[in-house]
Design an enzyme around this catalytic site. Structure first.
Site, short mmCIF file in Angstrom:
data_model
loop_
_atom_site.label_atom_id
_atom_site.label_comp_id
_atom_site.label_asym_id
_atom_site.label_seq_id
_atom_site.Cartn_x
_atom_site.Cartn_y
_atom_site.Cartn_z
N CYS A 101 0.70 -1.16 -0.08
CA CYS A 101 0.04 -0.04 -0.21
C CYS A 101 0.89 1.22 -0.12
CB CYS A 101 -0.78 0.05 1.23
SG CYS A 101 -1.82 1.44 1.66
N CYS B 41 0.62 3.38 3.16
CA CYS B 41 1.11 2.52 4.36
C CYS B 41 2.69 2.44 4.18
CB CYS B 41 0.62 1.04 4.36
SG CYS B 41 -1.24 1.20 4.46
#
Length: 421
Positions: free
Chosen positions: A343, A346
């Site tokens: 991600c 992230c």
């Protein structure tokens, strides 16, 4: 403990230093396109909340090298001298340019020197793949990135990069769960410190995700097209409730305070160095605001009682030096694992906070940069040892400490919500 934490945070907000913690004036530049160095990354997050919006309007002073204002004034002054002639300078002209081969060599030497001090892999700001990111437009929150890919990140960190007890411990499905038993007691202080720092960082990130969780209605559909985030008490309890974590939850929260104090100590130790820097963006008004905010923050940090003593670590000759190098190499690997996060958002926040913690470790353990008994970095000694922090490291250090501060504030909010039930 909470009172000790909340007091400096209140002072930070009162002085305006929180603008630095939010990233104002300190834009990070990050490369989110690096390939995972450990396994083939086949799990790129396709959820739209995983994407990152890069900056399109970056101040020239941040993109380029800072202008030496004293040199600029000197040039302006020389042109005002009567009889000044450019030809006079031409007569004594010295070619100070470097060949392409020399530049490559210097860059290679600098990279080697940096690698001896750094505890984490730092992105190359000159890379075409590196982009400036406004953290205010890309807040850390739950994006829906979960499952085997996300679990593999932390499993690899704990199982393959954290130090392990000397006796066999078997194969743990979640190595982060060893804190409740006696295994940590079998390890030396330095190895326990490494584990607790990683666990505290992991805890902080989990609190961020629980406090900014993607909320949905009863049918499982998003409340709005852009999503709606807020605190999820159930998610918090699933990660930290003693009954739901086999007694591990409180230990994880305790490690949050541990890593907070570690980074607080690093800021205090590096305060003279950080105060001596020029925070340059190209906008004089913003430069003054950022400089004042950093100094206000460091004033509060220096007034906070000392709770982490790094002087007791890595002492004992060659064996201690070997252990410190192992410590550094382990954390270096952890920083590289962040390039395996599927991600983008992230990955952004993971790289930022790991780099911040790595910078704190660099400040605390990079050689004998301070005189015996001195609690701060001694500037002459630091310069002699070629100690320096890059802009990326400074941005990461301040923002990482800000995330830990936010985690502790969110933790208190969860406690109040649970108490009222």
């Amino acid at each position: 403990m909470s009172r000790c934490v909340e007091e400096p945070l209140e002072k930070m907000r009162a002085t305006g230093a929180s603008c630095v913690l939010r990233g104002s004036g300190l834009l990070p530049r990050v490369n989110l396109n690096k390939e995972c160095p450990f396994w083939e990354d086949d799990s790129k997050c396709a959820i739209r909340y995983c994407s990152v919006k890069p900056c399109t309007d970056v101040p020239e002073g941040i993109k380029g090298a800072p202008i030496d204002r004293s040199e600029k004034k000197q040039k302006e002054k020389s042109h005002m001298v009567p009889g000044h002639c450019d030809g006079e300078n031409d007569l004594g002209y010295l070619n100070t340019t470097l060949s392409k081969e020399s530049k490559v060599g210097f860059k290679r030497w600098a990279a080697h020197d940096d690698a001896q001090l750094n505890f984490c892999k730092i992105d190359d700001e000159s890379s075409e793949d590196s982009e400036y990111v406004d953290l205010l437009l890309n807040p850390e929150r739950y994006t829906g990135y979960a499952g085997p890919s996300a679990h593999r990140i932390w499993r690899t960190i704990y199982q393959e990069n954290c130090f392990k007890p000397s006796r066999a411990i078997g194969r743990y499905t979640d190595f982060s769960s060893i804190g409740a038993n006696d295994f940590l007691k079998e390890m030396c202080l330095e190895k326990r410190t490494f584990y607790r720092a990683i666990s505290g960082l992991h805890t902080s990130i989990n609190i961020h995700l629980s406090a900014n969780y993607l909320l949905s209605d009863q049918n499982g559909f998003e409340v709005s097209k852009d999503g709606q985030w807020g605190p999820n008490v159930q998610e918090f309890q699933a990660r930290f409730d003693p009954e739901l974590t086999g007694g591990e939850g409180p230990l994880r929260l305790k490690n949050l305070y541990f890593v907070y104090l570690l980074e607080l100590r690093a800021l205090a130790k590096a305060a003279p160095y950080l105060e001596s820097l020029e925070y340059y963006t190209g906008n004089e008004s913003e430069d003054n605001d950022v400089s004042k905010a950093v100094k206000d923050l460091l004033t509060v940090v220096k007034s906070f009682p000392e709770h982490f003593d790094e002087s007791s670590m890595f002492s004992g000759g060659q064996q201690a030096a070997k252990l410190k190098e192992e410590f550094r190499q382990h954390f270096w690997n952890v920083s590289r694992i962040m390039d395996c996060v599927g991600c983008d958002k992230c990955r952004l926040w993971g790289k930022l906070q790991v780099t911040g913690l790595g910078t704190a470790l660099k400040i605390l353990f990079s050689g004998n940069l301070d005189q015996p008994g001195n609690q701060n970095l001694d500037l002459p000694a630091a310069r002699h040892a070629k100690f320096q922090l890059s802009r990326i490291e400074i941005v990461a250090l301040i923002n990482a400490f800000g995330r830990l501060s936010s985690s502790i504030m969110a933790l208190e909010n969860f406690r109040q919500s649970i108490t009222k039930r």
